[in-house]
Design an enzyme around this catalytic site. Structure first.
Site, PDB file in Angstrom:
ATOM      1  CG  HIS A   1      -1.734   1.199   1.446  1.00  0.00           C
ATOM      2  ND1 HIS A   1      -3.068   1.257   1.133  1.00  0.00           N
ATOM      3  CD2 HIS A   1      -1.412   2.430   1.958  1.00  0.00           C
ATOM      4  CE1 HIS A   1      -3.544   2.458   1.430  1.00  0.00           C
ATOM      5  NE2 HIS A   1      -2.555   3.187   1.934  1.00  0.00           N
ATOM      6  CD  GLU A   2       1.906   3.416   3.597  1.00  0.00           C
ATOM      7  OE1 GLU A   2       2.139   4.519   3.069  1.00  0.00           O
ATOM      8  OE2 GLU A   2       0.847   3.186   4.221  1.00  0.00           O
TER       9      GLU A   2
ATOM     10  CD  GLU B   1      -4.756   6.472   2.250  1.00  0.00           C
ATOM     11  OE1 GLU B   1      -4.423   5.299   2.524  1.00  0.00           O
ATOM     12  OE2 GLU B   1      -3.927   7.376   2.054  1.00  0.00           O
TER      13      GLU B   1
END
Length: 654
Positions: free
Chosen positions: A173-174, A254
Site C-alpha cells: 500500500h505504501e 487511499e
C-alpha cells in the site's frame, strides 16, 4: 491506468491542489478585508455595509491587505517546506522514527526490513530507508518527494501485530503511494496548510500581547485584542477549509492505494486482514506523537481520533475499505489484543516459509523484444506476482555475507567498488591497483575478503545488490561520501573511456543517492529533449555493437521508433560521462506520458538484430531508473538453471 498515466494525473492533481488552496487564500483575503473595513467603520462610528468597503479602506489599503496575507502564507509555507527539504527522512524523524536499515533489532525489525527490500527489488526501485516508530498503534506511512528520497515508516504495533501477509499488504500500500506520485503532493499539502495556520498563530500572539500590555493604554490593548482575535478567526477559518481540501484529496487516494496493493501482492486477504486487526485492536491506528496531526493524510490508516462527523477524516471508514477488499466480510472486527504477535518464525527462516530457496534463482539471460515492450506498458510501477516472487528469489540469491555487508556503510563501499570493476582482466588489474592508491586500506581489504562471494554472484543480482547498499551509503558523513564519489569517477575514467555498462551501475547509484544530476545546467534551447533522446540512443547503439555499421543500424532503428529524423550517429568517443549525465537529466524532465516512447525506442535500438541480451536489459532498467521509471526485473521464459551456472551469453530471439 498505468504508471505513466498515474504520474501524469499526479502532476495535474498538484495543479488542482494549488488552485484550491489559492481559492482558499483569496477567501481569506476577502474575509480580512471585510474585517478591517468593519473595524474602521466601528472606530468612526459609521454603519458598515459591503457597498462602502472601498470608501472605508481605499484600494491601496485593500491591496496592502492582500499582499500582506499572501506574503504571510507564502513565507509560512516556504518555511515549512524548507524544514521538510530532506524529504521522507524529515517526516520520519519528526515523528520520532529510528532508521533500522543498518542495524535492525530483533526478528520483527529484520522481517519488516526483508519485506521492504523484497518489494523494492521486485519493483525496480531503490531500497528506501525504513524507520520504526515506537508506538503500539498499527500504522505506516510513505514520505518523500520522489522514490530516491522516500522512506517507509512502520510502527512497533505494525511489525509485531501483523503476520507476514498482512505486513506485506501494508508495505505494498505504501509503495503504491511512491509509484502514484502521492508523496510529493502530501508534503506540499503540509507546507500550504502551515502557511494558512501561521495567520491564526499571529492572531494568538497578538492576543497574548494585548493581555500583557500596559493597563494605561486601554485603547491600544483593545485594538490589539481586536486585531488578534480577528486574525485567529481568519487563520483558523482558513485551516478549516484547508483541512477539508486535504481530507477530500486524501480519501480517494487511499482506495487507489488499497487496490494497487492487491495488484502488487495478488493477495487481498493480507491488506484486508491488517485493516481488520486495526478495527479490533484497542490501540487502533492512533499515533501518540505530538506531530501526528500534521501528517495525518500520509498514514496507512487514520492516525487521529475521529473528528466531528468525520468531516476532517483523511481516510475512508475501515469497514468501507475492508468491504471493497473482502466482499464476504461479516462486518465484525473481533478482538486482537490478546492474539500473539504476527511473528511465528525468525528472520532467518522467513525465506523458507515463503517457499524461497536461499541458494539460488533463475539467472536472467535475455528477454524478447515484445516482452520488453509489454514491461514498459504494464510492469513499471506495477510488478506482477511472478516478479514479486522473483524479487524475493533475487534477494535470496545474494549470499548472506554480501547482504550483511550491504547494510554496513563501510563495507557497502567495497561492494560498489567491486561491481564497477571492468570485465577486461587487464583493465580490472589496473583498476585494482588504482584502488590500492585512492581507497581506504580497510575498504580494499574488505574487497579481498568479500571477493569469493562476489565472484559467485549471479549477474542478474548485481542491480539488486546495488539497491541493497543505498540506505547504508546514505548514512556516510559528507566528507566520506565525497571521497567515495570521487573514487567512483576515477574508476570509471581510469581507462580513458566510459563503458556504458559501468556507467549504468554508477548512474543507478547516483540517482538513488542524489537524484537526477545537472538540473542547474539543463539546456533551455528548443528541441533539447530530442537531442538528449538521440544521444541516449547513440550511447545504447554503441554499447551493443563494437563496429560502426551495426551501431548505425541500431541507432536508426531507435530513431524510427521514436519518430525522429535520421541524423548522423555520434562516434563512440563522443560518449562521455558528463554528456551522458546531462542527457539523462534533460530526458528526465519530459512529461510522463512521453517517457514510454523513449524506453521503447531504446528497446528497438537493442533489438535491431532481432536479439536482446541480458546486459542490454540491465542497461535499459538502469536508464529507466534514472528517468524515474522503476522497471522490475524481467522474467525469462526459458527453463530454469542454477544460480551457480550463470550464463551471460545466452540470448532469446524475437
Amino acid at each position: 491506468m498505468n504508471f505513466f498515466e498515474y504520474q501524469d494525473r499526479a502532476r495535474r492533481n498538484t495543479g488542482l491542489l494549488v488552485g484550491l488552496f489559492g481559492l482558499a487564500v483569496a477567501l481569506l483575503i476577502g474575509i480580512t478585508t471585510l474585517l478591517a473595513a468593519a473595524l474602521v467603520a466601528y472606530s468612526r462610528g459609521q454603519a458598515f455595509s459591503l457597498a462602502n468597503v472601498d470608501q472605508l479602506l481605499g484600494w491601496d489599503t485593500v491591496a496592502t491587505i492582500a499582499l500582506t496575507i499572501a506574503a504571510v502564507i507564502t513565507l509560512g509555507s516556504l518555511y515549512k517546506l524548507r524544514q521538510l527539504a530532506a524529504g521522507g527522512r524529515a517526516v520520519a524523524e519528526s515523528l520520532g522514527g529510528r532508521k533500522i536499515n543498518i542495524a535492525p533489532h530483533g526478528d520483527a525489525e529484520q522481517r519488516a526490513l526483508n519485506v521492504v527490500e523484497e518489494m523494492a527489488i521486485a519493483s525496480g526501485t531503490p531500497v528506501p530507508d525504513v524507520y520504526l516508530i515506537e508506538d503500539d498503534a498499527i500504522n505506516a506511512f510513505a514520505a518523500g518527494y520522489k522514490p530516491t528520497d522516500a522512506v517507509i515508516g512502520l510502527t512497533r504495533g505494525c511489525i509485531e501485530r501483523l503476520n507476514r501477509d498482512e505486513l506485506q499488504g501494508v508495505v505494498a500500500h505504501e509503495f503504491s503511494h511512491i509509484f502514484n506520485g502521492d508523496m510529493r503532493l502530501n508534503i506540499r499539502i503540509v507546507g500550504l496548510l502551515n502557511g494558512i495556520l501561521i495567520i491564526g498563530l499571529l492572531g494568538y500572539w497578538l492576543l497574548r500581547g494585548s493581555h500583557f500590555s500596559s493597563g494605561r493604554d486601554n485603547r491600544g490593548r483593545a485594538a490589539l485584542f481586536g486585531i488578534g482575535a480577528g486574525l485567529m478567526v481568519i487563520g483558523y477559518t482558513g485551516t478549516f477549509f484547508g483541512n477539508l481540501i486535504k481530507s477530500a484529496v486524501s480519501r480517494q487516494r487511499e482506495f487507489l492505494a488499497d487496490a494497487s496493493a492487491v495488484q502488487f501482492t495478488r493477495n487481498n486477504t493480507g491488506i484486508a486482514g491488517a485493516l481488520k486487526k486495526i478495527g479490533g485492536y484497542s490501540a487502533g491506528s492512533q499515533l501518540a506523537s505530538g506531530n501526528a496531526a500534521e501528517f495525518s493524510h500520509m498514514y496507512f490508516a487514520s492516525g487521529l481520533k475521529k473528528s466531528f462527523a468525520n468531516l476532517f477524516s483523511t481516510h475512508p471508514p475501515l469497514a468501507e475499505r475492508i468491504a471493497r477488499l473482502d466482499p464476504q466480510w461479516n462486518g465484525h472486527f473481533g478482538r486482537t489484543d490478546s492474539e500473539p504477535a504476527g511473528i511465528s518464525v525468525s528472520a532467518q527462516q522467513d525465506a523458507q516459509v515463503m517457499g524461497i530457496a536461499a541458494t539460488g534463482t533463475n539467472a536472467q539471460a535475455a528477454t524478447p523484444y515484445q516482452q520488453v515492450l509489454d514491461a514498459v506498458d504494464n510492469s513499471i510501477g506495477n510488478p506482477s506476482e511472478q516478479q514479486m516472487n522473483y524479487g524475493r528469489a533475487l534477494l535470496q540469491s545474494v549470499p548472506a555475507a554480501l547482504q550483511q555487508a550491504a547494510h554496513d556503510p563501510f563495507a557497502a563501499r567495497a561492494l560498489v567498488y567491486y561491481l564497477l570493476l571492468h570485465k577486461d582482466e587487464d583493465e580490472r588489474h589496473a583498476q585494482r591497483e588504482l584502488l590500492q592508491q585512492i581507497a581506504h586500506p580497510a575498504v580494499v581489504r574488505e574487497i579481498e575478503k568479500l571477493e569469493p562471494q562476489l565472484q559467485s554472484l549471479p549477474s542478474s543480482a548485481r542491480l539488486a545488490l546495488l539497491d541493497l547498499c543505498v540506505p547504508a551509503l546514505k548514512a556516510l558523513v559528507p566528507q566520506q561520501y565525497q571521497v567515495f564519489k570521487r573514487n567512483l569517477i576515477k574508476l570509471l575514467r581510469s581507462d580513458g573511456k566510459v563503458e556504458l555498462w559501468e556507467w549504468a551501475l554508477y548512474r543507478v547509484l547516483m540517482h538513488a543517492l542524489e537524484g537526477t544530476p545537472d538540473h542547474q545546467r539543463l539546456s533551455p534551447k528548443k528541441g533539447a529533449e530530442k537531442d538528449a533522446a538521440r544521444f541516449i540512443l547513440a550511447a545504447v547503439a554503441h554499447a551493443g555493437n563494437s563496429e560502426y555499421l551495426p551501431a548505425k543500424r541500431a541507432y536508426e532503428s531507435g530513431l524510427k521508433a521514436l519518430q525522429l529524423g535520421i541524423t548522423p550517429l555520434p562516434t563512440a568517443t563522443d560518449i562521455n560521462l558528463q554528456r551522458l549525465d546531462k542527457a539523462i537529466a534533460i530526458a528526465s524532465t519530459i512529461k510522463p506520458l512521453q517517457k514510454p516512447a523513449l524506453l521503447k525506442a531504446m528497446a528497438a535500438t537493442m533489438n535491431h538484430d532481432g536479439v536482446i541480451e541480458a546486459e542490454e536489459i540491465e542497461l535499459l532498467r538502469a536508464i529507466a531508473d534514472s528517468l524515474d521509471c522503476p522497471m522490475p526485473p524481467l522474467l525469462v521464459g526459458a527453463p530454469s538453471h542454477s544460480a551457480g551456472a550463470t550464463r551471460t551469453d545466452q540470448v532469446l530471439t524475437s
